[in-house]
Design a protein around this motif. Structure first.
Motif, PDB file in Angstrom:
ATOM      1  N   GLN A   1      36.113  38.577  34.549  1.00 26.62           N
ATOM      2  CA  GLN A   1      35.975  39.128  35.901  1.00 26.62           C
ATOM      3  C   GLN A   1      34.814  40.113  36.023  1.00 26.62           C
ATOM      4  O   GLN A   1      34.754  40.871  36.995  1.00 26.62           O
ATOM      5  CB  GLN A   1      37.271  39.840  36.308  1.00 26.62           C
TER       6      GLN A   1
ATOM      7  N   ARG B   1      33.955  39.998  41.967  1.00 25.45           N
ATOM      8  CA  ARG B   1      34.348  40.572  43.263  1.00 25.45           C
ATOM      9  C   ARG B   1      34.567  39.501  44.332  1.00 25.45           C
ATOM     10  O   ARG B   1      35.507  39.571  45.110  1.00 25.45           O
ATOM     11  CB  ARG B   1      33.293  41.572  43.726  1.00 25.45           C
ATOM     12  N   GLU B   2      33.700  38.508  44.353  1.00 24.76           N
ATOM     13  CA  GLU B   2      33.848  37.468  45.387  1.00 24.76           C
ATOM     14  C   GLU B   2      35.163  36.718  45.201  1.00 24.76           C
ATOM     15  O   GLU B   2      35.904  36.491  46.158  1.00 24.76           O
ATOM     16  CB  GLU B   2      32.670  36.498  45.315  1.00 24.76           C
TER      17      GLU B   2
ATOM     18  N   ARG C   1      42.481  38.782  37.442  1.00 16.58           N
ATOM     19  CA  ARG C   1      42.608  39.443  38.741  1.00 16.58           C
ATOM     20  C   ARG C   1      43.956  39.054  39.305  1.00 16.58           C
ATOM     21  O   ARG C   1      44.500  37.989  38.985  1.00 16.58           O
ATOM     22  CB  ARG C   1      41.470  39.051  39.682  1.00 16.58           C
TER      23      ARG C   1
ATOM     24  N   LEU D   1      32.704  49.684  47.612  1.00 19.70           N
ATOM     25  CA  LEU D   1      33.676  48.733  48.148  1.00 19.70           C
ATOM     26  C   LEU D   1      34.106  49.100  49.564  1.00 19.70           C
ATOM     27  O   LEU D   1      34.718  48.296  50.257  1.00 19.70           O
ATOM     28  CB  LEU D   1      34.895  48.655  47.231  1.00 19.70           C
TER      29      LEU D   1
ATOM     30  N   TRP E   1      30.417  47.735  35.973  1.00 23.75           N
ATOM     31  CA  TRP E   1      30.149  48.229  37.323  1.00 23.75           C
ATOM     32  C   TRP E   1      29.636  49.669  37.264  1.00 23.75           C
ATOM     33  O   TRP E   1      30.152  50.488  36.512  1.00 23.75           O
ATOM     34  CB  TRP E   1      31.419  48.217  38.170  1.00 23.75           C
TER      35      TRP E   1
ATOM     36  N   VAL F   1      41.340  49.501  40.094  1.00 23.64           N
ATOM     37  CA  VAL F   1      40.126  49.254  39.316  1.00 23.64           C
ATOM     38  C   VAL F   1      40.175  50.075  38.023  1.00 23.64           C
ATOM     39  O   VAL F   1      40.559  51.248  38.060  1.00 23.64           O
ATOM     40  CB  VAL F   1      38.869  49.659  40.126  1.00 23.64           C
TER      41      VAL F   1
END
Length: 376
Positions: A119, A123-124, A98, A174, A169, A151
């Motif tokens: 990853q 997200r956190e 990321r 989001l 995902w 993304v």
């Protein structure tokens, strides 16, 4: 042609002219005077002067001392985008890293953070990274104007990631804001293509190919990003090379990613990391990639392919097989050669493109920024 009966509001005229002035300054290679802006835009000097004053007050433009000259008269001060005004915060999430990037209005990268590791449920951690980057920007006196996230998947206009197969995902929401800031979510290859376009080194039409664990494409036609009907164009990683080939994460068989994605290349070369690939035999990956690129070229009639992500440093090893397939399969290759280029921005193109998306919004609508700035 029927004339429009909708009146043009004064505020709309002002918004248009603010954008015209700001873009004229931003597109100038050197600081430009108010008089020169008036000449370039067709606006009166008085109008330009008033608009420039507003843009300076809103931290979008700054005046710089003129260069000395020997002629008569006092030289005019130059204008350029403000380095310490609004900044774009770009984020990128991919399977094994990321990243966050802060870019100011001059296009200068002020901070660039990268964290490696799986990853798929990151997200956190991504938003923790965003907070760190924002604090660094604000410690520099910058104003974070917005956030954009790149993304590797299909993204709707409302910030919903419909599917990102390599991240696992599906229908991930989001939203449109992060930490009180406007949030843009877009496909990483699209943002990378726009970032490469901003370098000014490419023709009006080209295809950018992002090589990571997944493979995506950003398509620029006549200077504009082509998104398709639903905004989901460019998924070349799931064009089949062999319909009976290995199973892909998307559920189909024989997709390009299974032959030329990062994991497939490492597996075929028998090496553990991308750093070990230079010097390896990449002919199988190049052949698969060239086969699919030939289809893209025959369909779109572009003459430039830009290879990004891991493909950029590996282009010398990939080029012979890619070129052979393009020469064999592209109908026009004999008299209209295809240019293969490594991405200028390399692996940073997507995250820089994300930051650039925030800044592009300001350049296109400075009136909106000035309204936000006035209420700070």
């Amino acid at each position: 042609m029927t004339a429009s009966t909708t009146p043009v509001r004064q505020s709309s005229v002002r918004a248009h002219n603010l954008a015209l002035v700001l873009q004229t300054v931003a597109n100038s290679a050197d600081p430009i005077s108010r008089a020169a802006v008036a000449g370039a835009t067709g606006l009166t000097r008085a109008t330009v002067s008033a608009l420039v004053d507003d843009l300076i007050a809103g931290t979008l433009l700054t005046e710089v001392d003129p260069a000395p000259r020997s002629g008569a008269g006092r030289p005019a001060a130059g204008l350029r985008p403000a380095a310490n005004g609004p900044a774009g915060l770009g984020l990128e999430i991919n399977v094994d890293y990321r990243a966050a990037c802060v870019v100011d209005l001059t296009g200068t990268v002020r901070h660039h953070l990268v964290e490696t590791g799986d990853q798929r449920d990151g997200r956190e951690g991504l938003f923790e990274l965003a907070h760190r980057a924002r604090h660094l920007a604000e410690a520099d006196g910058l104003i974070t104007a917005g956030v954009a996230l790149a993304v590797p998947g299909l993204v709707t206009a409302g910030g919903i990631v419909r599917v990102a197969p390599n991240l696992g995902w599906q229908d991930v929401t989001l939203g449109t804001h992060f930490d009180g800031l406007p949030l843009i979510v877009d496909n990483e290859a699209n943002l990378a293509a726009l970032s490469e376009q901003d370098t000014g080194e490419l023709p009006p039409s080209f295809v950018y190919v992002s090589g990571e664990i997944g493979i995506g494409a950003g398509i620029i036609l006549d200077g504009a990003l082509y998104r398709g009907v639903r905004g989901w164009s460019g998924e070349i990683g799931h064009i089949p090379v062999d319909p009976a080939g290995p199973l892909c994460r998307c559920g189909a068989r024989g997709c390009l990613e299974q032959y030329a994605g990062q994991e497939a290349i490492l597996r075929a070369a028998g090496v553990p990391t991308v750093a070990d690939l230079p010097g390896a035999d990449l002919s199988a990956a190049g052949t698969a990639l060239g086969t699919v690129l030939a289809t893209v070229i025959n369909l779109l009639d572009v003459d430039t392919i830009v290879l990004g992500g891991i493909y950029a440093p590996l282009l010398p090893a990939l080029r012979p097989a890619i070129s052979a397939e393009i020469g064999r399969r592209v109908l026009t290759a004999g008299w209209s050669p295809i240019r293969l280029r490594a991405a200028t921005l390399g692996p940073d193109a997507a995250v820089r493109g994300a930051a650039g998306a925030v800044l592009r919004g300001i350049l296109n609508d400075p009136a909106g920024w000035l309204g936000r700035f006035a209420t700070r």
